[in-house]
Design an enzyme around this catalytic site. Structure first.
Site, PDB file in Angstrom:
ATOM      1  N   LYS A   1       5.575   7.921  -2.026  1.00 58.13           N
ATOM      2  CA  LYS A   1       6.205   7.495  -3.289  1.00 58.13           C
ATOM      3  C   LYS A   1       5.192   7.502  -4.433  1.00 58.13           C
ATOM      4  O   LYS A   1       5.456   8.010  -5.520  1.00 58.13           O
ATOM      5  CB  LYS A   1       6.823   6.089  -3.135  1.00 58.13           C
ATOM      6  CG  LYS A   1       7.887   6.004  -2.057  1.00 58.13           C
ATOM      7  CD  LYS A   1       8.497   4.630  -1.957  1.00 58.13           C
ATOM      8  CE  LYS A   1       7.549   3.547  -1.452  1.00 58.13           C
ATOM      9  NZ  LYS A   1       7.064   3.757  -0.068  1.00 58.13           N
TER      10      LYS A   1
ATOM     11  N   ARG B   1      13.848  -3.465  -3.211  1.00 57.73           N
ATOM     12  CA  ARG B   1      13.545  -3.265  -1.794  1.00 57.73           C
ATOM     13  C   ARG B   1      14.494  -4.056  -0.915  1.00 57.73           C
ATOM     14  O   ARG B   1      14.375  -4.016   0.301  1.00 57.73           O
ATOM     15  CB  ARG B   1      12.125  -3.762  -1.524  1.00 57.73           C
ATOM     16  CG  ARG B   1      11.132  -2.683  -1.158  1.00 57.73           C
ATOM     17  CD  ARG B   1       9.808  -3.368  -0.941  1.00 57.73           C
ATOM     18  NE  ARG B   1       8.870  -2.534  -0.285  1.00 57.73           N
ATOM     19  CZ  ARG B   1       7.899  -1.863  -0.918  1.00 57.73           C
ATOM     20  NH1 ARG B   1       7.815  -1.900  -2.229  1.00 57.73           N
ATOM     21  NH2 ARG B   1       7.040  -1.160  -0.234  1.00 57.73           N
TER      22      ARG B   1
ATOM     23  N   ARG C   1      -6.889   0.090   2.393  1.00 55.05           N
ATOM     24  CA  ARG C   1      -6.067  -1.079   2.053  1.00 55.05           C
ATOM     25  C   ARG C   1      -5.934  -2.025   3.242  1.00 55.05           C
ATOM     26  O   ARG C   1      -5.793  -1.584   4.378  1.00 55.05           O
ATOM     27  CB  ARG C   1      -4.675  -0.614   1.606  1.00 55.05           C
ATOM     28  CG  ARG C   1      -4.477  -0.698   0.114  1.00 55.05           C
ATOM     29  CD  ARG C   1      -3.207  -0.029  -0.351  1.00 55.05           C
ATOM     30  NE  ARG C   1      -1.980  -0.524   0.251  1.00 55.05           N
ATOM     31  CZ  ARG C   1      -0.768  -0.097  -0.109  1.00 55.05           C
ATOM     32  NH1 ARG C   1      -0.638   0.809  -1.060  1.00 55.05           N
ATOM     33  NH2 ARG C   1       0.320  -0.576   0.479  1.00 55.05           N
TER      34      ARG C   1
ATOM     35  N   ARG D   1      -5.200   6.829   4.793  1.00 55.85           N
ATOM     36  CA  ARG D   1      -5.203   6.712   3.329  1.00 55.85           C
ATOM     37  C   ARG D   1      -6.432   5.955   2.842  1.00 55.85           C
ATOM     38  O   ARG D   1      -6.858   4.972   3.427  1.00 55.85           O
ATOM     39  CB  ARG D   1      -3.946   5.979   2.854  1.00 55.85           C
ATOM     40  CG  ARG D   1      -3.997   5.681   1.357  1.00 55.85           C
ATOM     41  CD  ARG D   1      -2.674   5.269   0.792  1.00 55.85           C
ATOM     42  NE  ARG D   1      -2.153   4.050   1.403  1.00 55.85           N
ATOM     43  CZ  ARG D   1      -0.974   3.535   1.104  1.00 55.85           C
ATOM     44  NH1 ARG D   1      -0.195   4.137   0.222  1.00 55.85           N
ATOM     45  NH2 ARG D   1      -0.567   2.442   1.702  1.00 55.85           N
TER      46      ARG D   1
ATOM     47  N   ARG E   1       5.463  -3.363   8.385  1.00 57.97           N
ATOM     48  CA  ARG E   1       6.029  -2.859   7.121  1.00 57.97           C
ATOM     49  C   ARG E   1       7.197  -1.919   7.399  1.00 57.97           C
ATOM     50  O   ARG E   1       8.200  -1.937   6.697  1.00 57.97           O
ATOM     51  CB  ARG E   1       4.937  -2.139   6.313  1.00 57.97           C
ATOM     52  CG  ARG E   1       3.900  -3.099   5.751  1.00 57.97           C
ATOM     53  CD  ARG E   1       2.611  -2.404   5.352  1.00 57.97           C
ATOM     54  NE  ARG E   1       2.781  -1.416   4.318  1.00 57.97           N
ATOM     55  CZ  ARG E   1       1.890  -0.461   4.034  1.00 57.97           C
ATOM     56  NH1 ARG E   1       0.761  -0.392   4.736  1.00 57.97           N
ATOM     57  NH2 ARG E   1       2.103   0.384   3.084  1.00 57.97           N
TER      58      ARG E   1
END
Ligand code: AP5
Length: 223
Positions: free
Chosen positions: A19, A99, A167, A134, A178
């Site tokens: 996203k 969300r 992160r 990431r 998640r």
């Protein structure tokens, strides 16, 4: 193909669907204001605000931040001038909000229901791989991947040169939480937004995904 122009655009997809990556590309092409609730919460956390400190306790375990906190955050942000066309009508690209169904209800109550929802479809095994690798830039928000988008200089952001970080919610156990939150709380939005949703296959090279998302936006009159 629609005749009206879509200026209230929402990006939806599981964690790691791309996203943020697609949003940056769409913003560059169409000059939309990118509102990422994840980025807003991380900035608030880094600044040590009350909201940021509270949010971090949920984010670090892969849970969603309570609806009332999120609704207040976005309701205030969308009033800003950079979220308006010159005629005062809304113009934004929301990434990560709504969300939940109550968040969608809150947006509707403000007359801000989306006129286009782009759903990035990516299988679970691919998103886990993307998130584990990431690396993000805490200074400029740049996103890299050790395998798919490696920085030119190891550990350093290509855009601003700051040190990249892993992160705290990008550990495999938290990623699974998640994903579970997405399935339980966010996926019902697909039905809610049925008439304005456009699915894009997010399991392709980044430039191919961006091209497909931009084509959808153009087909909805975004210029
Ligand atoms: P948020 O920051 O929004 O996290 P997320 O939805 O889990 O999404 P990500 O940022 O992890 O991934 P992305 O889809 O943007 O992918 P990216 O482009 O980085 O939210 C974090 C937390 O905040 C939530 O868990 C929750 O606690 C809280 N929160 C936020 N909003 C909330 C709300 N409304 N209500 C309640 N709580 C809220 O890409 C991922 C990686 O893949 C990168 O390394 C990238 O380089 C790579 N990549 C991207 N595209 C491709 C591709 N096509 N091929 C290969 N690799 C790719």
């Amino acid at each position: 193909m629609t005749t009206s122009v879509a200026h209230k655009i929402i990006l939806v997809g599981p964690p790691g669907a791309g996203k943020g990556t697609v949003a940056k590309g769409l913003v560059d092409r169409f000059g939309l204001t990118h509102l990422s609730t994840g980025d807003m919460l991380r900035a608030a956390g880094a600044a040590g605000t009350e909201v940021g400190t509270l949010a971090k306790t949920f984010m670090d375990r892969g849970a969603l931040v309570p609806d009332e906190v999120m609704v207040k955050l976005i309701s205030e942000r969308v009033q800003a001038n950079d979220c308006r066309n010159p005629d005062g009508s809304p113009r934004f690209l929301l990434d990560g909000f709504p969300r939940t169904l109550p968040q969608a209800d809150a947006l509707a109550a403000e007359g801000l229901s989306p006129d286009l929802v782009i759903f990035l479809d990516v299988p679970t095994d691919a998103v886990v791989r993307r998130l584990c690798g990431r690396r993000t830039c805490p200074a400029c928000g740049g996103v890299h991947h050790v395998e798919f988008a490696p920085p030119l200089k190891d550990g350093m952001c290509d855009r601003c040169g700051a040190a990249l970080v892993h992160r705290s919610d990008d550990q495999e156990a938290t990623i699974r939480q998640r994903l579970a939150a997405f399935e339980a709380q966010t996926s019902p939005l697909v039905q809610r937004y049925g008439s304005v949703i456009a699915r894009v296959d997010g399991n392709q090279a980044p430039e191919v995904v961006l091209k497909a998302a931009a084509a959808v936006a153009r087909a909805h009159g975004v210029t």
